[in-house]
Design an enzyme around this catalytic site. Structure first.
Site, PDB file in Angstrom:
ATOM      1  N   LYS A  69      24.603   7.488 -58.396  1.00  0.00           N
ATOM      2  CA  LYS A  69      25.765   8.252 -57.916  1.00  0.00           C
ATOM      3  C   LYS A  69      25.322   9.211 -56.818  1.00  0.00           C
ATOM      4  O   LYS A  69      24.311   9.888 -56.940  1.00  0.00           O
ATOM      5  CB  LYS A  69      26.391   9.013 -59.090  1.00  0.00           C
ATOM      6  CG  LYS A  69      27.698   9.732 -58.757  1.00  0.00           C
ATOM      7  CD  LYS A  69      28.296  10.351 -60.017  1.00  0.00           C
ATOM      8  CE  LYS A  69      29.625  11.007 -59.768  1.00  0.00           C
ATOM      9  NZ  LYS A  69      30.226  11.570 -61.014  1.00  0.00           N
ATOM     10  N   SER A 145      34.829  10.414 -62.255  1.00  0.00           N
ATOM     11  CA  SER A 145      34.505  10.427 -60.836  1.00  0.00           C
ATOM     12  C   SER A 145      33.373   9.463 -60.468  1.00  0.00           C
ATOM     13  O   SER A 145      33.134   9.208 -59.283  1.00  0.00           O
ATOM     14  CB  SER A 145      34.102  11.842 -60.398  1.00  0.00           C
ATOM     15  OG  SER A 145      32.885  12.250 -61.004  1.00  0.00           O
ATOM     16  N   SER A 169      33.571  11.850 -66.603  1.00  0.00           N
ATOM     17  CA  SER A 169      33.305  10.988 -65.452  1.00  0.00           C
ATOM     18  C   SER A 169      32.398   9.804 -65.735  1.00  0.00           C
ATOM     19  O   SER A 169      32.243   8.930 -64.890  1.00  0.00           O
ATOM     20  CB  SER A 169      32.727  11.813 -64.298  1.00  0.00           C
ATOM     21  OG  SER A 169      33.705  12.708 -63.811  1.00  0.00           O
TER      22      SER A 169
END
Length: 439
Positions: A69, A145, A169
């Site tokens: 990420k 997210s 997330s």
């Protein structure tokens, strides 16, 4: 596969993705020749080993390509955090601790993944790079997210991807993409140097497509990270990685927290949870629900006020570069009165005390992770966000680790369970994973 073949395979899988998914999920892909050099050659044996200082050392993630990420730093690669400007105001100094750790375990970084801007969102929307579609249902979203990380594991690009989880997330996109996920604890070594959203609740985590891969990754990442866990995790005491008896847990159906939960999701999650634990007794249910009464507002108050502190100096000069929704959330939080923040902190402490009491009698607790199947764009409303947080905020405020397991729904869609744990290296994890493999 030999390293050159494996690197080519990763690139071919990325190239085969629909353009919309590739743009919305992938932030950076390591060039094929560089990736080949970082992939350790596979020797064909049952275990993978590396010679180190004349000794044969076990390298558990030997040759595994993974995605990261884009909140974590990689030397020589800008960290954009889903934005268009942050690389101008925050230099990338070197590799984050999680990159160093995975390299030592034999894993090879294949690329970085997109996310909701600054990790402030749960459905996978990003106006700069595109809303991240579900890899198997293009009219639905992946969740966020950690949208790119989940979508690319679900699409079969790599077997492992790193995400973060502040308010859900990892748990949310794992549920909607049909993946296994794990959320560690706030403050451990693997999250401290990531670009922050809300440090009180930010955690590192990861996704895998199956229980076996989750177990392998958990075994090599959770135990070391648990030693650096949050005060919330430490307050419950350490646990052994071996079970002497069947672990004791309980669950609450989603409708207990959220009457508007989709009935199919609620029924499927309740059936899945019943494999592992009974319904919570009335006293336990009452105690937990009472302490969670203000959890959503406490989460939003603490999370957004901490995000405002991170972004305070950028909100005015870079206003036109922010997602307007994210900008408004952060800006509004700058006007919270001190008593509102104090009340939210008091709720956080109450929730942690209630969880500590719960875990003095139980080994795990189960809740659904999401109130619906993966949503369409039009379904990504403020009401859906609050519905998700009704389920995810308790563990976030509790500072507790969670194992996410997928729950199949009709027509190939999925939901998920979050198994909330007192510590990241709980022996409940392999017990649950064995149960999901045999279900």
């Amino acid at each position: 596969m030999p390293p050159t073949v494996a690197a080519r395979e990763v690139h071919e899988r990325v190239a085969a993705l629909p353009h919309v998914l590739r743009a919305a999920a992938l932030a950076w892909l390591r060039p094929e020749n560089e990736l080949a050099l970082t992939l350790a050659p596979y020797d064909g044996g049952p275990d993978s080993r590396r010679a180190t200082n004349g000794h044969d050392t076990f390298v558990p993630l030997h040759g595994v390509p993974y995605l990261l990420k884009d909140l974590f730093d990689v030397a020589g690669v800008p960290t954009r955090a889903g934005s268009t400007f942050v690389e101008q105001v925050r230099p990338t100094s070197g590799d984050s601790a999680i990159v160093v750790r995975l390299r030592a375990l034999g894993a090879a970084l294949a690329g970085k993944t997109q996310l909701v801007e600054f990790a402030s969102g749960l459905t996978g929307e990003n106006p700069h790079y595109g809303d991240c579609p579900h890899p198997h249902f293009s009219n639905r979203l992946s969740g966020g997210s950690s949208s790119g990380s989940a979508a690319l594991v679900a699409a079969g690009v790599v077997p492992l991807a790193i995400g973060t989880d502040t308010g859900g997330s990892v748990r949310v996109p794992a549920a909607w993409c049909g993946l296994y996920g794990f959320r560690l604890t706030p403050g451990n070594e693997l999250i401290r140097d990531a670009f922050p959203l809300a440090p009180t609740m930010d955690t590192a985590g990861w996704f895998t497509a199956n229980a076996t891969d989750m177990l392998t990754t958990w075994q090599v990442l959770s135990c070391r990270a648990a030693a650096c866990g949050s005060q919330a995790g430490a307050s419950t005491g350490a646990t052994s990685n071996k079970l002497s008896q069947t672990p004791r847990g309980c669950y609450l159906p989603g409708r207990s927290l959220l009457p508007s939960i989709d009935p199919e999701v609620d029924a499927a999650c309740e059936q899945a949870a019943a494999q592992f634990a009974p319904h919570a007794d009335a006293a336990t249910e009452s105690s937990l629900l009472s302490s969670w009464q203000n959890a959503i507002d406490a989460y939003l108050t603490i999370g957004m006020s901490e995000a405002y502190a991170v972004h305070r100096d950028w909100l005015a000069p870079y206003r036109e570069h922010y997602d307007p929704v994210v900008w408004q959330r952060f800006t509004d939080a700058g006007h919270y009165p001190p008593e509102k923040i104090a009340a939210a902190r008091a709720t956080l402490q109450q929730i942690r005390q209630t969880f500590a009491q719960f875990f003095s009698h139980y080994d795990f607790f189960i809740l659904p992770s999401v109130p619906t199947a993966a949503p369409t764009k039009v379904e990504c409303t403020a009401e859906l966000r609050r519905g998700i947080l009704a389920l995810t905020a308790p563990a976030s405020l509790g500072g507790l680790p969670c194992l996410s397991v997928p729950v199949p729904l009709t027509a190939g869609l999925s939901a998920g369970l979050q198994i909330i744990l007192p510590v990241a290296d709980s022996p409940v994890v392999p017990w649950i994973l064995a149960g999901t493999r045999h279900a």
